[in-house]
Write a protein that holds these residues in place. Structure first.
Motif, PDB file in Angstrom:
ATOM      1  N   SER A 238      20.560 -22.944 -13.911  1.00 19.94           N
ATOM      2  CA  SER A 238      19.204 -23.443 -13.662  1.00 19.94           C
ATOM      3  C   SER A 238      18.285 -22.272 -13.358  1.00 19.94           C
ATOM      4  O   SER A 238      18.601 -21.417 -12.523  1.00 19.94           O
ATOM      5  CB  SER A 238      19.212 -24.417 -12.480  1.00 19.94           C
ATOM      6  OG  SER A 238      17.901 -24.877 -12.212  1.00 19.94           O
ATOM      7  N   PHE A 239      17.157 -22.214 -14.060  1.00 14.83           N
ATOM      8  CA  PHE A 239      16.149 -21.185 -13.846  1.00 14.83           C
ATOM      9  C   PHE A 239      14.918 -21.827 -13.198  1.00 14.83           C
ATOM     10  O   PHE A 239      14.844 -23.047 -13.038  1.00 14.83           O
ATOM     11  CB  PHE A 239      15.773 -20.536 -15.175  1.00 14.83           C
ATOM     12  CG  PHE A 239      16.905 -19.797 -15.834  1.00 14.83           C
ATOM     13  CD1 PHE A 239      17.122 -18.454 -15.566  1.00 14.83           C
ATOM     14  CD2 PHE A 239      17.770 -20.443 -16.701  1.00 14.83           C
ATOM     15  CE1 PHE A 239      18.173 -17.772 -16.158  1.00 14.83           C
ATOM     16  CE2 PHE A 239      18.817 -19.778 -17.300  1.00 14.83           C
ATOM     17  CZ  PHE A 239      19.026 -18.436 -17.024  1.00 14.83           C
ATOM     18  N   GLY A 240      13.960 -21.000 -12.862  1.00 17.59           N
ATOM     19  CA  GLY A 240      12.741 -21.533 -12.264  1.00 17.59           C
ATOM     20  C   GLY A 240      12.081 -22.594 -13.115  1.00 17.59           C
ATOM     21  O   GLY A 240      11.557 -23.598 -12.611  1.00 17.59           O
ATOM     22  N   ILE A 241      12.123 -22.411 -14.415  1.00 15.82           N
ATOM     23  CA  ILE A 241      11.485 -23.351 -15.339  1.00 15.82           C
ATOM     24  C   ILE A 241      12.160 -24.724 -15.311  1.00 15.82           C
ATOM     25  O   ILE A 241      11.568 -25.732 -15.681  1.00 15.82           O
ATOM     26  CB  ILE A 241      11.507 -22.759 -16.768  1.00 15.82           C
ATOM     27  CG1 ILE A 241      10.454 -23.408 -17.648  1.00 15.82           C
ATOM     28  CG2 ILE A 241      12.883 -22.843 -17.384  1.00 15.82           C
ATOM     29  CD1 ILE A 241      10.293 -22.709 -18.981  1.00 15.82           C
ATOM     30  N   ASP A 242      13.433 -24.770 -14.848  1.00 15.21           N
ATOM     31  CA  ASP A 242      14.198 -26.014 -14.806  1.00 15.21           C
ATOM     32  C   ASP A 242      14.055 -26.759 -13.486  1.00 15.21           C
ATOM     33  O   ASP A 242      14.495 -27.912 -13.379  1.00 15.21           O
ATOM     34  CB  ASP A 242      15.692 -25.711 -15.025  1.00 15.21           C
ATOM     35  CG  ASP A 242      15.955 -24.969 -16.311  1.00 15.21           C
ATOM     36  OD1 ASP A 242      15.435 -25.395 -17.359  1.00 15.21           O
ATOM     37  OD2 ASP A 242      16.677 -23.952 -16.275  1.00 15.21           O
ATOM     38  N   PHE A 243      13.475 -26.124 -12.482  1.00 13.43           N
ATOM     39  CA  PHE A 243      13.458 -26.719 -11.148  1.00 13.43           C
ATOM     40  C   PHE A 243      12.635 -28.004 -11.141  1.00 13.43           C
ATOM     41  O   PHE A 243      11.545 -28.062 -11.708  1.00 13.43           O
ATOM     42  CB  PHE A 243      12.881 -25.734 -10.134  1.00 13.43           C
ATOM     43  CG  PHE A 243      12.934 -26.230  -8.720  1.00 13.43           C
ATOM     44  CD1 PHE A 243      14.130 -26.215  -8.016  1.00 13.43           C
ATOM     45  CD2 PHE A 243      11.811 -26.744  -8.103  1.00 13.43           C
ATOM     46  CE1 PHE A 243      14.189 -26.690  -6.720  1.00 13.43           C
ATOM     47  CE2 PHE A 243      11.862 -27.218  -6.806  1.00 13.43           C
ATOM     48  CZ  PHE A 243      13.058 -27.190  -6.109  1.00 13.43           C
ATOM     49  N   LYS A 244      13.166 -29.021 -10.479  1.00 15.27           N
ATOM     50  CA  LYS A 244      12.474 -30.310 -10.468  1.00 15.27           C
ATOM     51  C   LYS A 244      12.653 -31.005  -9.128  1.00 15.27           C
ATOM     52  O   LYS A 244      13.773 -31.096  -8.602  1.00 15.27           O
ATOM     53  CB  LYS A 244      12.996 -31.207 -11.595  1.00 15.27           C
ATOM     54  CG  LYS A 244      12.171 -32.474 -11.812  1.00 15.27           C
ATOM     55  CD  LYS A 244      12.604 -33.200 -13.064  1.00 15.27           C
ATOM     56  CE  LYS A 244      11.786 -34.463 -13.296  1.00 15.27           C
ATOM     57  NZ  LYS A 244      10.349 -34.172 -13.508  1.00 15.27           N
ATOM     58  N   LEU A 245      11.551 -31.488  -8.567  1.00 13.95           N
ATOM     59  CA  LEU A 245      11.541 -32.278  -7.346  1.00 13.95           C
ATOM     60  C   LEU A 245      11.187 -33.723  -7.680  1.00 13.95           C
ATOM     61  O   LEU A 245      10.535 -33.990  -8.699  1.00 13.95           O
ATOM     62  CB  LEU A 245      10.495 -31.726  -6.364  1.00 13.95           C
ATOM     63  CG  LEU A 245      10.769 -30.345  -5.774  1.00 13.95           C
ATOM     64  CD1 LEU A 245       9.522 -29.825  -5.057  1.00 13.95           C
ATOM     65  CD2 LEU A 245      11.959 -30.384  -4.810  1.00 13.95           C
ATOM     66  N   PRO A 246      11.581 -34.676  -6.848  1.00 15.74           N
ATOM     67  CA  PRO A 246      11.202 -36.074  -7.093  1.00 15.74           C
ATOM     68  C   PRO A 246       9.679 -36.229  -7.150  1.00 15.74           C
ATOM     69  O   PRO A 246       8.955 -35.697  -6.307  1.00 15.74           O
ATOM     70  CB  PRO A 246      11.781 -36.805  -5.877  1.00 15.74           C
ATOM     71  CG  PRO A 246      12.911 -35.933  -5.408  1.00 15.74           C
ATOM     72  CD  PRO A 246      12.468 -34.532  -5.676  1.00 15.74           C
ATOM     73  N   GLY A 247       9.203 -36.910  -8.165  1.00 17.58           N
ATOM     74  CA  GLY A 247       7.768 -37.157  -8.301  1.00 17.58           C
ATOM     75  C   GLY A 247       6.964 -35.966  -8.782  1.00 17.58           C
ATOM     76  O   GLY A 247       5.728 -36.002  -8.771  1.00 17.58           O
ATOM     77  N   GLN A 248       7.623 -34.925  -9.209  1.00 15.01           N
ATOM     78  CA  GLN A 248       6.938 -33.680  -9.595  1.00 15.01           C
ATOM     79  C   GLN A 248       6.059 -33.877 -10.824  1.00 15.01           C
ATOM     80  O   GLN A 248       6.438 -34.548 -11.780  1.00 15.01           O
ATOM     81  CB  GLN A 248       8.004 -32.624  -9.867  1.00 15.01           C
ATOM     82  CG  GLN A 248       7.503 -31.308 -10.397  1.00 15.01           C
ATOM     83  CD  GLN A 248       8.642 -30.336 -10.600  1.00 15.01           C
ATOM     84  OE1 GLN A 248       9.302 -29.943  -9.645  1.00 15.01           O
ATOM     85  NE2 GLN A 248       8.895 -29.957 -11.837  1.00 15.01           N
ATOM     86  N   LEU A 249       4.894 -33.247 -10.795  1.00 10.69           N
ATOM     87  CA  LEU A 249       3.986 -33.220 -11.931  1.00 10.69           C
ATOM     88  C   LEU A 249       3.961 -31.808 -12.515  1.00 10.69           C
ATOM     89  O   LEU A 249       4.402 -30.856 -11.871  1.00 10.69           O
ATOM     90  CB  LEU A 249       2.577 -33.633 -11.502  1.00 10.69           C
ATOM     91  CG  LEU A 249       2.442 -35.023 -10.872  1.00 10.69           C
ATOM     92  CD1 LEU A 249       1.004 -35.262 -10.412  1.00 10.69           C
ATOM     93  CD2 LEU A 249       2.882 -36.116 -11.846  1.00 10.69           C
ATOM     94  N   THR A 250       3.447 -31.692 -13.726  1.00 15.92           N
ATOM     95  CA  THR A 250       3.384 -30.400 -14.402  1.00 15.92           C
ATOM     96  C   THR A 250       1.937 -30.047 -14.719  1.00 15.92           C
ATOM     97  O   THR A 250       1.163 -30.908 -15.151  1.00 15.92           O
ATOM     98  CB  THR A 250       4.207 -30.415 -15.700  1.00 15.92           C
ATOM     99  OG1 THR A 250       5.584 -30.641 -15.380  1.00 15.92           O
ATOM    100  CG2 THR A 250       4.083 -29.097 -16.453  1.00 15.92           C
TER     101      THR A 250
END
Length: 748
Positions: A238-250
């Motif tokens: 997992s890299f920074g680009i893959d990081f995901k939190l619940p409810g995360q927006l982009t």
């Protein structure tokens, strides 16, 4: 990618404070150790064996006079099953420190290497560079600066485990020994580290410890498989680009085409109407520019929203750089007097039997890491948490605190593994963290209560700035028929990297940026006058893997070959003569490359030629002997043999990989199309279809050999890059009879 690893930066923290007071940027110290431990306990970050014990141990260590960087609780976690997790005080972005640093600690700990794991740290004070006193991954300094630090950390934990076992068995600690993750008694009793960890970490931390004799190393110096090899080779890393939190927006950002430009008008109705787009927000950007952030449920929706924007940009107040015009300006500047770095007598030029005149041109270069820039921010009323691939978590945290109006202790930067960087993830303005925090701040003001991941596209990354500066070199050299240099008049023209940064007061002297001149003259005893001009241009510049040596090594090593050729001398013998009785590391590295390549002892295939170069950067020496040819009018590199002197090689496999990777990056800079150019202030390249990097068909065969040494290790992330291009160019020059004076190569 610090410009000069030989400078003592012990006063950097004071310099950071000074910059804060001047208002140039905001730098803040990491939170107090005890505050960090309380917070990490509350939010589930494991430090030491248990947060409670770690906090107690931190107090004991402080009372013992230990610095945060010397306290095992921040670096070592031992699980009941004996697994040892080592926290890394740097960014891992391909250079292998997530294996090498645990190797160093595990050596002194006598850990079972099969049970060693690693994780990355934060902006806590424990994870600053122990020499520089700031959070920093750069200048090939990780192993060099943290070698003793991680050895001592391992030795301290080992001593505590021994003390815990002695207490449990009620024996003299001198009767015990450690081996492969266990404490052993002379009567055959055995306790695994996992069984002792809780008791051990509750004990006082010893201030004085004994370190192993290098002859007893069983991990350091052995070729070890990287701890992240399986995950990376199987696509599970997992890299920074893959990081995901619940409810995360982009979020993606529309940036001005010319650096520093502002928004003249914005029509965003079409963007807002796209399904999944949550907000379209104007935000301030780096260097006084403005941008438009589109926040959506995912990257595709955000990108579609950005494409639908209608933005008019006001570029009237900013310079519009043009590459051709800039080169003409540099050439004119090179004829003017300026500050001098070296100032030898140039009178012998008028009477020298032989002279040589040369001009070199080096373009802007993009870092072009495989993973584009990204940063995730989660805000609450009194806290910010950030996840990113950061080369300076403390600097990024300080800028974030400034943007968000928070106190230093309210910001945590979690360092994530990155897919490359080469210096781009450490800018003095912390532009990535600043931009992401501006988006998060604007989103919160707009009523969006969700984590936001800012993501750059490949095109954003290539056009978004912070390049290796373009440089012009001019040289006039007088020498005799034996190749003795009588006078060397040299001028460099190029933007300063360090002016306006925390390093300015240390590394900009007499108006000359040391990052520009590093690699000039040494180790050769040359009577040189070196004049330097630093023009100002509206192009953001930054250190790029091996910094000034990217161009100075090329100039020095190709000109020396020119002199050897003009005086009918073998280029290896000529360099050996120039080294004199000093510079044994250069001599040993070059001789090793010569011996292993069979240079001069075998006949090359028709149409091929040898090329040689040797260069020291970041305290390590790399020599290359290459075989090259010209195929259909294009230079082709066939084989590279490297002789490396980095003192003790902690992990020979990592050294080999770093030399190969750096050499391929150096090769890329030689290939047609490897340059960033400007027209009317706009970057003309946007992706790998327009910006050349070496493909697999360009890559030569490699043989990497390391000079044996037991001396403390020096840097290896960057030194493999500088001598590749001049060695390649020297081979091409021997084939064509024409010197190579420009990068990328132009041999037509």
């Amino acid at each position: 990618m610090l410009p000069n690893p030989n400078v003592n930066y012990s006063e950097l923290p004071r310099a950071l404070k000074h910059m804060l007071e001047r208002g140039r940027t905001t730098i803040v110290p990491a939170m107090p150790r005890r505050s960090f431990l309380k917070m990490t306990g509350a939010f589930g970050l494991a430090v030491g064996v248990f947060p409670r014990l770690a906090a107690a141990q931190s107090t004991d260590a402080a009372e013992a006079g230990l610095k945060p960087t010397e306290q095992p609780s921040a670096f070592v976690q031992i699980a009941p099953n004996g697994e040892v997790t080592v926290t890394i005080n740097r960014l891992e972005f391909g250079q292998g420190v997530q294996t090498a640093l645990p190797m160093i600690l595990a050596e002194e700990l006598d850990a079972d290497w099969s049970l060693v794991r690693s994780q990355l740290g934060t902006n806590d004070a424990a994870y600053v560079d122990p020499l520089f006193g700031m959070h920093l991954t750069g200048g090939s300094n990780t192993i060099k600066n943290s070698f003793t630090q991680y050895r001592e950390l391992g030795a301290r934990v080992r001593a505590m485990l021994l003390a815990a076992a002695a207490d449990r068995w009620n024996v003299d600690v001198a009767m015990l020994r450690t081996e492969a993750g266990a404490v052993l008694a002379s009567d055959g009793r055995k306790l695994g580290y996992g069984e002792l960890a809780e008791a051990a970490m509750a004990l006082p931390v010893p201030q004085k410890i004994a370190l192993k004799d290098p002859k007893d190393f069983r991990i350091i110096g052995k070729p070890m498989r990287r701890l992240d090899a399986k995950a990376k080779s199987s696509g599970q890393q997992s890299f920074g680009i893959d990081f995901k939190l619940p409810g995360q927006l982009t979020a993606v950002v529309a940036r001005p085409p010319v650096f520093g430009a502002k928004i003249a008008s914005l029509e965003d109705r079409a963007a807002r109407s796209i399904k999944g787009v949550r907000a379209v927000l104007r935000i301030p950007l780096d260097r006084g520019a403005e941008g438009v952030a589109v926040i959506a449920d995912g990257y595709w929706q955000a990108s579609q929203g950005r494409d639908a924007l209608k933005v008019e940009w006001d570029t009237s107040a900013v310079e519009k750089v043009d590459s051709q015009k800039q080169l003409a300006q540099f050439r004119e500047m090179a004829t003017k007097p300026g500050p001098q770095h070296f100032d030898a007598d140039m009178a012998p030029l008028d009477t020298a039997p032989l002279t040589l005149d040369a001009e070199f041109v080096f373009p802007y270069l993009a870092h072009a890491a495989m993973e584009p820039l990204n940063c995730t921010v989660r805000l609450s009323d009194d806290r910010a948490e950030i996840w990113m691939g950061s080369q300076s978590a403390g600097l990024d945290a300080g800028v974030a605190a400034n943007v968000l109006g928070l106190k230093p202790e309210q910001v945590v930067v979690n360092v994530l593994t990155s897919g490359g960087g080469f210096g781009r993830r450490f800018s003095s303005s912390s532009d990535t963290a600043m931009e992401a925090c501006q988006i998060a701040k604007a989103a919160k003001a707009a009523g969006i209560d969700a984590p936001v991941r800012m993501l750059w596209s490949r095109e954003d990354d290539m056009k978004g700035g912070y390049y290796r500066p373009t440089h012009l070199h001019r040289a006039r050299i007088g020498f005799d028929k034996q190749g003795n240099v009588l006078a060397w008049d040299h001028t460099i023209v190029g933007q300063s990297i360090l002016t306006g940064t925390v390093f300015e007061q240390f590394q900009v002297k007499n108006g000359i940026d040391a990052a520009t001149t590093e690699g000039m003259r040494n180790p050769y005893p040359l009577p040189m006058r070196l004049t330097v001009h630093h023009p100002v241009a509206n192009v953001p510049v930054l250190w790029w893997r091996s910094v000034g040596s990217t161009h100075t090594a090329f100039v020095m090593e190709t000109l020396l070959d020119d002199i050897a050729r003009a005086t009918d001398q073998d280029p290896v013998a000529y360099r050996m003569k120039m080294f004199g009785e000093e510079h044994t590391r250069h001599r040993d590295a070059l001789q090793l490359a010569v011996d292993k390549s069979s240079y001069g002892a075998k006949t090359l295939a028709e149409g091929r030629a040898w090329g040689v170069a040797v260069h020291e950067s970041f305290s390590s020496v790399v020599a290359y002997v290459v075989e090259a040819s010209v195929v259909d009018g294009q230079p082709k590199l066939h084989r590279v043999t490297a002789g490396v002197h980095c003192n003790l090689a902690v992990n020979p496999r990592t050294v080999e990989a770093q030399v190969q990777g750096a050499a391929i990056m150096g090769l890329s800079a030689c290939l047609a199309g490897s340059e960033i150019t400007f027209k009317d202030g706009v970057v003309e390249q946007s992706n790998f279809s327009e910006y050349t990097v070496a493909r697999i068909t360009d890559v030569p065969e490699f043989d990497v050999h390391v000079v044996p040494s037991a001396e403390a290790p020096t840097g290896m992330g960057e030194p493999g890059l500088p001598p590749l291009a001049p060695a390649f160019a020297n081979a091409i020059s021997r084939l064509t009879g024409k010197p190579v004076r420009r990068m990328p190569f132009n041999i037509a």
